[in-house]
Design a protein around this motif. Structure first.
Motif, PDB file in Angstrom:
ATOM      1  N   ALA A  80       0.831  -1.206   0.000  1.00 53.83           N
ATOM      2  CA  ALA A  80       0.000   0.000   0.000  1.00 53.83           C
ATOM      3  C   ALA A  80       0.863   1.252   0.000  1.00 53.83           C
ATOM      4  N   ASP A  81       1.946   1.236   0.782  1.00 52.36           N
ATOM      5  CA  ASP A  81       2.865   2.369   0.790  1.00 52.36           C
ATOM      6  C   ASP A  81       3.523   2.541  -0.578  1.00 52.36           C
ATOM      7  N   ALA A  82       3.910   1.417  -1.179  1.00 50.25           N
ATOM      8  CA  ALA A  82       4.574   1.476  -2.478  1.00 50.25           C
ATOM      9  C   ALA A  82       3.664   2.048  -3.559  1.00 50.25           C
ATOM     10  N   GLN A  83       2.365   1.845  -3.405  1.00 51.78           N
ATOM     11  CA  GLN A  83       1.415   2.352  -4.396  1.00 51.78           C
ATOM     12  C   GLN A  83       1.207   3.863  -4.295  1.00 51.78           C
ATOM     13  N   LEU A  84       1.621   4.474  -3.189  1.00 47.07           N
ATOM     14  CA  LEU A  84       1.331   5.893  -2.997  1.00 47.07           C
ATOM     15  C   LEU A  84       1.979   6.770  -4.064  1.00 47.07           C
ATOM     16  N   PHE A  85       3.227   6.453  -4.431  1.00 45.39           N
ATOM     17  CA  PHE A  85       3.869   7.246  -5.483  1.00 45.39           C
ATOM     18  C   PHE A  85       3.118   7.088  -6.799  1.00 45.39           C
ATOM     19  N   ASN A  86       2.655   5.864  -7.094  1.00 44.51           N
ATOM     20  CA  ASN A  86       1.842   5.667  -8.295  1.00 44.51           C
ATOM     21  C   ASN A  86       0.624   6.584  -8.284  1.00 44.51           C
ATOM     22  N   GLN A  87      -0.051   6.634  -7.139  1.00 47.32           N
ATOM     23  CA  GLN A  87      -1.257   7.454  -7.029  1.00 47.32           C
ATOM     24  C   GLN A  87      -0.940   8.939  -7.200  1.00 47.32           C
ATOM     25  N   LEU A  88       0.171   9.388  -6.600  1.00 47.40           N
ATOM     26  CA  LEU A  88       0.540  10.795  -6.717  1.00 47.40           C
ATOM     27  C   LEU A  88       0.888  11.155  -8.155  1.00 47.40           C
ATOM     28  N   TYR A  89       1.697  10.331  -8.801  1.00 47.00           N
ATOM     29  CA  TYR A  89       2.080  10.621 -10.188  1.00 47.00           C
ATOM     30  C   TYR A  89       0.854  10.635 -11.102  1.00 47.00           C
ATOM     31  N   ARG A  90      -0.051   9.712 -10.879  1.00 46.85           N
ATOM     32  CA  ARG A  90      -1.257   9.673 -11.708  1.00 46.85           C
ATOM     33  C   ARG A  90      -2.131  10.910 -11.456  1.00 46.85           C
ATOM     34  N   GLN A  91      -2.280  11.299 -10.194  1.00 43.60           N
ATOM     35  CA  GLN A  91      -3.076  12.482  -9.883  1.00 43.60           C
ATOM     36  C   GLN A  91      -2.477  13.730 -10.530  1.00 43.60           C
ATOM     37  N   MET A  92      -1.160  13.858 -10.494  1.00 42.43           N
ATOM     38  CA  MET A  92      -0.517  15.014 -11.122  1.00 42.43           C
ATOM     39  C   MET A  92      -0.722  15.001 -12.634  1.00 42.43           C
ATOM     40  N   THR A  93      -0.540  13.837 -13.234  1.00 42.49           N
ATOM     41  CA  THR A  93      -0.669  13.730 -14.685  1.00 42.49           C
ATOM     42  C   THR A  93      -2.081  14.062 -15.143  1.00 42.49           C
ATOM     43  N   GLU A  94      -3.078  13.576 -14.405  1.00 46.66           N
ATOM     44  CA  GLU A  94      -4.472  13.738 -14.809  1.00 46.66           C
ATOM     45  C   GLU A  94      -5.112  14.997 -14.234  1.00 46.66           C
ATOM     46  N   TYR A  95      -4.383  15.757 -13.435  1.00 46.51           N
ATOM     47  CA  TYR A  95      -4.922  16.992 -12.858  1.00 46.51           C
ATOM     48  C   TYR A  95      -5.344  17.931 -13.985  1.00 46.51           C
ATOM     49  N   PRO A  96      -6.563  18.460 -13.955  1.00 47.72           N
ATOM     50  CA  PRO A  96      -7.068  19.214 -15.107  1.00 47.72           C
ATOM     51  C   PRO A  96      -6.400  20.568 -15.317  1.00 47.72           C
ATOM     52  N   LYS A  97      -5.841  21.143 -14.270  1.00 47.42           N
ATOM     53  CA  LYS A  97      -5.191  22.452 -14.399  1.00 47.42           C
ATOM     54  C   LYS A  97      -3.696  22.267 -14.689  1.00 47.42           C
ATOM     55  N   PRO A  98      -3.077  23.219 -15.377  1.00 42.88           N
ATOM     56  CA  PRO A  98      -1.624  23.138 -15.585  1.00 42.88           C
ATOM     57  C   PRO A  98      -0.875  23.178 -14.251  1.00 42.88           C
ATOM     58  N   ILE A  99       0.168  22.369 -14.157  1.00 40.86           N
ATOM     59  CA  ILE A  99       1.029  22.328 -12.972  1.00 40.86           C
ATOM     60  C   ILE A  99       2.421  22.811 -13.365  1.00 40.86           C
ATOM     61  N   ILE A 100       2.923  23.789 -12.631  1.00 41.77           N
ATOM     62  CA  ILE A 100       4.302  24.252 -12.776  1.00 41.77           C
ATOM     63  C   ILE A 100       5.079  23.771 -11.561  1.00 41.77           C
ATOM     64  N   VAL A 101       6.231  23.156 -11.795  1.00 41.18           N
ATOM     65  CA  VAL A 101       7.108  22.763 -10.695  1.00 41.18           C
ATOM     66  C   VAL A 101       8.343  23.666 -10.722  1.00 41.18           C
ATOM     67  N   ARG A 102       8.560  24.339  -9.623  1.00 41.09           N
ATOM     68  CA  ARG A 102       9.741  25.209  -9.454  1.00 41.09           C
ATOM     69  C   ARG A 102      10.779  24.442  -8.646  1.00 41.09           C
ATOM     70  N   VAL A 103      11.932  24.209  -9.241  1.00 49.07           N
ATOM     71  CA  VAL A 103      12.962  23.381  -8.618  1.00 49.07           C
ATOM     72  C   VAL A 103      14.145  24.255  -8.208  1.00 49.07           C
ATOM     73  N   ASP A 104      14.209  24.589  -6.928  1.00 45.86           N
ATOM     74  CA  ASP A 104      15.357  25.305  -6.388  1.00 45.86           C
ATOM     75  C   ASP A 104      16.427  24.307  -5.970  1.00 45.86           C
ATOM     76  N   LYS A 105      17.626  24.516  -6.456  1.00 45.18           N
ATOM     77  CA  LYS A 105      18.846  23.785  -6.074  1.00 45.18           C
ATOM     78  C   LYS A 105      18.901  22.348  -6.558  1.00 45.18           C
ATOM     79  N   GLY A 106      17.771  21.636  -6.630  1.00 49.72           N
ATOM     80  CA  GLY A 106      17.848  20.280  -7.147  1.00 49.72           C
ATOM     81  C   GLY A 106      16.741  19.360  -6.669  1.00 49.72           C
ATOM     82  N   ALA A 107      16.824  18.115  -7.124  1.00 47.70           N
ATOM     83  CA  ALA A 107      15.842  17.083  -6.773  1.00 47.70           C
ATOM     84  C   ALA A 107      16.495  15.724  -6.959  1.00 47.70           C
ATOM     85  N   TYR A 108      16.011  14.758  -6.189  1.00 45.89           N
ATOM     86  CA  TYR A 108      16.572  13.406  -6.244  1.00 45.89           C
ATOM     87  C   TYR A 108      15.455  12.370  -6.337  1.00 45.89           C
TER      88      TYR A 108
END
Length: 260
Positions: A80-108
């Motif tokens: 169930a924990d492992a599925q959470l990232f799947n759910q988040l990525y899907r929600q972001m992809t299917e979110y009807p409004k445009p999403i901007i991600v601002r990346v300060d310094k980096g991401a891993y």
């Protein structure tokens, strides 16, 4: 946790707010993001969503303390924990409004997945990125489908299998980033881009995003079999000797036993 910092000119600004953990994504934070995306999808309060990290850094990816819990969880809870990232990525992809991600310094790691699911990504040339999962004995399983879709299989092979550090210039070449600005100018550039996008026809913008998602779906079909496979791979990796050794070595600030 996540914090809504501002509503302004039809733009909503939210932060991943765990500065003491470099905004690492734990269960509570991911669930909070999922809940916010679900609750705000049809909101008339704003047309564009901006996601950033608090305290001048985007996100270190999955919280390794949370990853380490896999060894003591039941198989059902671990999955169930492992599925959470799947759910988040899907929600972001299917979110009807445009999403901007601002990346300060980096991401891993898994935080780069948030970039891959966004519609626009803004960072600086000197920001640092890395898929560090295999260095920890883990598998970048849930993020892999979205990275392959974003950068292509060849680039994904290099990034996910080499685990090398790359910067904002490289990220733009790979297709993970759309706008590069000096670090001091990222906030202004993000705000200007968001306001410009928010002034477009909201219904036309949402229908355009829906169309793009349908075209994507025709090529990349992330069906239940695929998402379950990805979740099961990371759930399994969390409980292996190698995965536990890699995460333990990270916290103990030493090399894992396969790299001594």
């Amino acid at each position: 946790m996540i914090t809504v910092t501002e509503y302004s000119e039809q733009v909503c600004y939210i932060e991943i707010d765990r500065p003491g953990k470099l905004n690492a994504l734990d269960k509570e934070t991911i669930e909070g993001m999922i809940d916010f995306l679900k609750a705000s999808a049809s909101s008339a309060q704003f047309n564009v969503l901006v996601i950033s990290g608090s305290n001048g850094f985007f996100s270190a990816g999955a919280d390794l303390s949370w990853m380490k819990e896999g060894m003591t969880q039941t198989a059902e809870a671990n999955m169930a924990d492992a599925q959470l990232f799947n759910q988040l990525y899907r929600q972001m992809t299917e979110y009807p409004k445009p999403i901007i991600v601002r990346v300060d310094k980096g991401a891993y790691g898994g935080a780069i997945g948030l970039m891959a699911c966004a519609d626009v990504v803004i960072t600086s040339p000197d920001a640092i990125f890395r898929f560090s999962e295999t260095a920890l004995g883990l598998i970048p399983a849930t993020v892999a489908p979205y990275i392959v879709k974003k950068v292509g299989n060849g680039n994904a092979r290099y990034l996910l299998l080499s685990g090398h550090l790359f910067n904002g210039d490289d990220a733009m070449l790979y297709g993970l980033v759309h706008i590069l600005e000096p670090a001091d100018d990222i906030e202004t550039a993000t705000r200007e881009t968001a306001i410009q996008m928010a002034a477009l026809g909201p219904k036309a913008t949402q229908q355009t995003k829906k169309l793009l998602n349908q075209l994507d779906h025709a090529t990349y079909n992330f069906d239940e079999t695929t998402t379950n496979l990805c979740a099961s791979l990371i759930a399994s990796a969390r409980t292996t000797n190698e995965g536990q050794e890699g995460v333990t070595a990270f916290f103990e600030k030493r090399k894992p036993n396969w790299n001594r």
